[in-house]
Structure formats: C-alpha cells, structure tokens
Write an enzyme that holds these catalytic residues in place. Structure first.
Site: not given
Length: 481
Positions: A257-259
């Site tokens: 995830s980019c988060s």
C-alpha cells in the site's frame, strides 16, 4: 505508489486507435442504455459488480492469481483487502444519490441533478490488480458511466479474470456487458495512451509516469500522488498501542500500500521505549553494516529492486544476504536514519516491510523532520501521529502539506477509509496541488459525476456599499485619488 509503467510517452498507431475506438464505441452504446436506469436499478448493478469480487471463492482465486503473476504481497491479506475495501465502498454508497435530483436548495433557488461523465478510462496498478479496478468500476457505475480498464502488464491476468466475474454478474441483472471492458491482451503503451485520448474522463492510480501522461492527454484527468508516509510518535503516545498498529499496517500485504508507514519520527523522551515496543511486535533494528548491505540489495541503479518489493522480511534478509538469526524470523526491519534526500534512499518509499527511524529532540524538530521527508517524496499524500496531544494534531492539520492526518490509527488501513473513521473507502488518494493533483480527497463516486444546476429567481440579496466596506473605510478612510 509504484506499478509497471504502461505509458511513458505519447505513442499511437493506427491499429491502437482502431482497437480503442471499437471499445469506446461499444462502451458509449452501453452507457446510453444505462443512462436511463433509475437509482434502484443502478444500485443493483453496483451491488452485482461488487459481488463479483466479494464472492469468497472468486476472491481467493483472484488473490492467488494476483500474487502468482505479480509477485507482490500475500494471498490472505489480498483476500482481506479485496473484501474490506469493497464492503466499505458499498456501505458508503448505500444512501448516496447519483441519479436525477440529488439536492434541492430552495433558499438559493437551486436544484442539483446528477449526470454521467460518459466513458471512463481507468489505469490501475499491479499492486492491487483486483481491489483497485473494482473500486473504480463501482464508482463509475454508480454515476451511470461505462468504464474501460487499463491494467498493468503484471496485473493483467487478474484483471481479466475479474472482468469475467463482473460480466457474469452483469448478465444476472440484465445490464449490458460493455459497461465494463478492458484493453486487449497484451496491454501496450500505445493502446493505453489511446484510451486516455478517446474517453471522457481518465482516472489513474499507479506510477507517476502514468499520471503525467493522463494529464497531458488532453482529456479531463484525475491522478493521484506518490506515497511516502511519515508518522510521528510523541511523548504522550500509548507506545504499545502505536507499535501494534504500526506493525499491522506496515506488514499488511507485505507493504504494497502507498499508505503504509515508511518513516517513524520518534521524540527523544520515548525513543528507547518506542523501539522496544516495536521490537516486541517483531521488528528488528539493523546494525549499520546490515543497513548498508540492505541498501545495496534494495536499490539497483537508483530504483527499487523488483526482487525486494512486497516481500516478507525474512525473504528480504535472504536476498540481501543478511545472516543474523533474528532477521530470519523478523516481522519487519528498522534502520536508523538521520538524513533525507536522493542520496539517502531509506528516506523514500520502500514498498516493503522496512521502516526508517528518525530521532527528534522535541515536537518542533519532529515536525520539521516530517516536512523534510514529505518535501523529498510524498508531499500532499498523508502523515500520521500517535499522540494524546490535540495541539500537535491541530498543528499538523494547519501547517503540514498533506491532505490527510491520521491520528492513533494503523495508517494503511485508515488512510483509504476504515469502518472506524469517516474517510471515504478508496484505493486512490488525491494529494492536492502539493502532489500536483486536481483533487485533495479520496477518489470517490462524486468525481465520476457531472452536476447540472437549475437556477430560479429568489428574493434579491444585494448588499450596500456600507454593508461591504463600512468597517474597512471606518478604519482606513477613503483612499486619495
């Protein structure tokens, strides 16, 4: 967020134009029919397409195929992600109006009517080859649009299988199959660019090359920015709670995830205790020599190695030749860092269960360190904090160049919407002008709508000069001519 690059420059051929034109023509015909559906019928179509992924057996097949073909993440977490993201999105859309009159404001004489944007072209990444196209498709269909998917080369097999499941569900409710299509195999740069050129709206999640290509296509486009999440742990934090949440977030789906958290900025007063809490949750701090060895393995010619991305920590240790026994059973790795910039790659996005750890003397220094990290990469995306001090939270919201500040939560779960926060469920995070994006919120169904406004006359509301300038002129007087 990183994915296989589909478009790096404008490339088109007569064959690509004709191929895409055929798909778009079929999509337009289906969309014209679909535009006459009422809200109940639209919501049934949306539910059908969601079930294409949430169906347990299909979800597992898609998750297994995604990991097999992309080499990214792990099956069980992808199953969880596919279900949770889709269930959350459906919850968000249950009461949302997207057909006909959606709001009446009699005091302003306004009536707002939802209208489709038409045919959507959606570029989707290899990191989430089922969850992201499903999310975009549901949002597009909620607005009575058709959609054509452009998967990454690695994610194409999973996307193709998903499309088959979606078509089966569209058949069940009697909706046109051509509402949801995909570029033909193999997806090329030429066909992806042609898709961007020929549709009515482009939505892009993935590499920044793709985002830039969408913006330059001449078609209205919504792109999202790169992630590089920094998270502060201050002296008031519940350290065990913070460590559990950071661990769960950083290791979920092997940090695809980019988060996911990329850096921790920990205040001196609790630094040792915070590290100990993270170690109790399976984190291992690398030595200076191990850090150098890992860096050599993770970055090759300035880019993240595809052999490292989204692997479990013990696998990364083996690839990097890290022999210490504790590393063979670690949940994630930590590396101490002091600097930020291209010469210090651990200060950027790592897409793996590896955390850079910074030490800050006080909150002011932690704030500045967080800003430096975002200025280097991920500006506009998000940051997090574990704290019991609302003044710290408020300062981040008022001054940090991010669109989301995540407080006392597992960042990867919370940032894209969660059942215990109010953010819209999404896999695409707008980063505002800080991240060179046109939106600053989580991409959602309203971005797939045109709004027509009917305006009627109301009682005039015309101010006097005194109303608008009285206070100013009383303070400063009339200007000289």
């Amino acid at each position: 967020m990183v994915s296989s690059t589909q478009v790096s420059q404008r490339q088109d051929t007569p064959d690509a134009r004709a191929t895409v034109a055929s798909l778009v023509a079929r999509a337009r015909a289906a969309q014209v029919e679909y535009e006459h559906y009422d809200q109940k019928q639209v919501d049934e179509v949306v539910t059908a397409v969601a079930w294409a992924l949430v169906h347990p057996e299909r979800n597992r097949r898609l998750s297994e195929l995604a990991v097999e073909t992309t080499g990214l993440g792990n099956v069980e977490d992808k199953i969880t992600k596919n279900r949770r993201k889709t269930m959350g999105l459906l919850r968000d859309l249950q009461q949302a109006k997207s057909v006909g009159v959606i709001q009446e404001l009699p005091e302003l004489g306004l009536v707002e009517i939802a209208r489709p944007v038409g045919v959507v072209g959606a570029v989707v990444p290899s990191t989430n080859p089922a969850a992201t196209p499903t999310n975009k498709t549901i949002n597009a269909l909620k607005g009575r649009n058709a959609i054509i998917l452009a998967p990454s080369p690695k994610g194409q097999a999973a996307c193709t299988l998903l499309l088959g499941f979606m078509h089966a569900e569209l058949d069940r409710v009697g909706a046109p199959r051509d509402l949801v299509q995909q570029l033909p195999t193999p997806v090329s740069k030429a066909t992806t660019y042609e898709l961007m050129n020929q549709v009515d709206l482009v939505v892009v999640t993935g590499s920044q090359n793709n985002v830039r290509s969408a913006y330059s296509s001449g078609t209205p486009a919504i792109g999202v920015g790169a992630g590089n999440v920094p998270v502060i742990i201050d002296e008031s934090a519940d350290l065990d709670d913070a460590a559990r949440k950071i661990t769960a977030s950083k290791t979920f789906d092997n940090a695809t995830s980019c988060s996911s958290e990329n850096s921790l900025v920990i205040l001196d007063a609790v630094y040792e205790q915070a590290i100990a809490a993270l170690e109790r949750n399976g984190g291992v701090m690398l030595t200076a020599d191990e850090k150098r060895q890992l860096e050599e393995a993770m970055w090759i010619d300035g880019g993240l190695s595809r052999h490292i991305i989204a692997r479990k920590a013990p696998e990364i240790a083996q690839i990097a030749g890290l022999k210490r026994p504790e590393l063979q059973s670690a949940t994630f790795f930590m590396v101490e860092e002091q600097h930020v910039g291209k010469d210090y790659p651990f200060s950027g996005e790592k897409l793996s269960p590896v955390l850079a750890v910074y030490r800050a003397g006080d909150f002011d220094r932690a704030f500045e360190q967080t800003r430096r990290l975002l200025d280097h990469q991920g500006k506009g995306h998000s940051c997090g904090i574990h704290t019991d001090d609302d003044a710290h939270v408020r300062r981040l919201g008022l001054e940090m160049p991010v669109c989301r500040v995540i407080v006392n939560q597992a960042h990867a779960f919370a940032n894209g919407g969660n059942f215990d926060n109010g953010l819209p469920f999404s896999l695409s995070m707008g980063c505002g002008t800080w991240g060179k994006n046109s939106i600053s919120d989580n991409l959602n169904y309203r971005h797939y709508l045109n709004i027509t406004r009917i305006s009627r006359t109301i009682v005039p509301n015309e101010p006097t000069t005194e109303d608008l300038f009285g206070t100013y002129l009383n303070k400063y007087g009339l200007a000289s001519s």
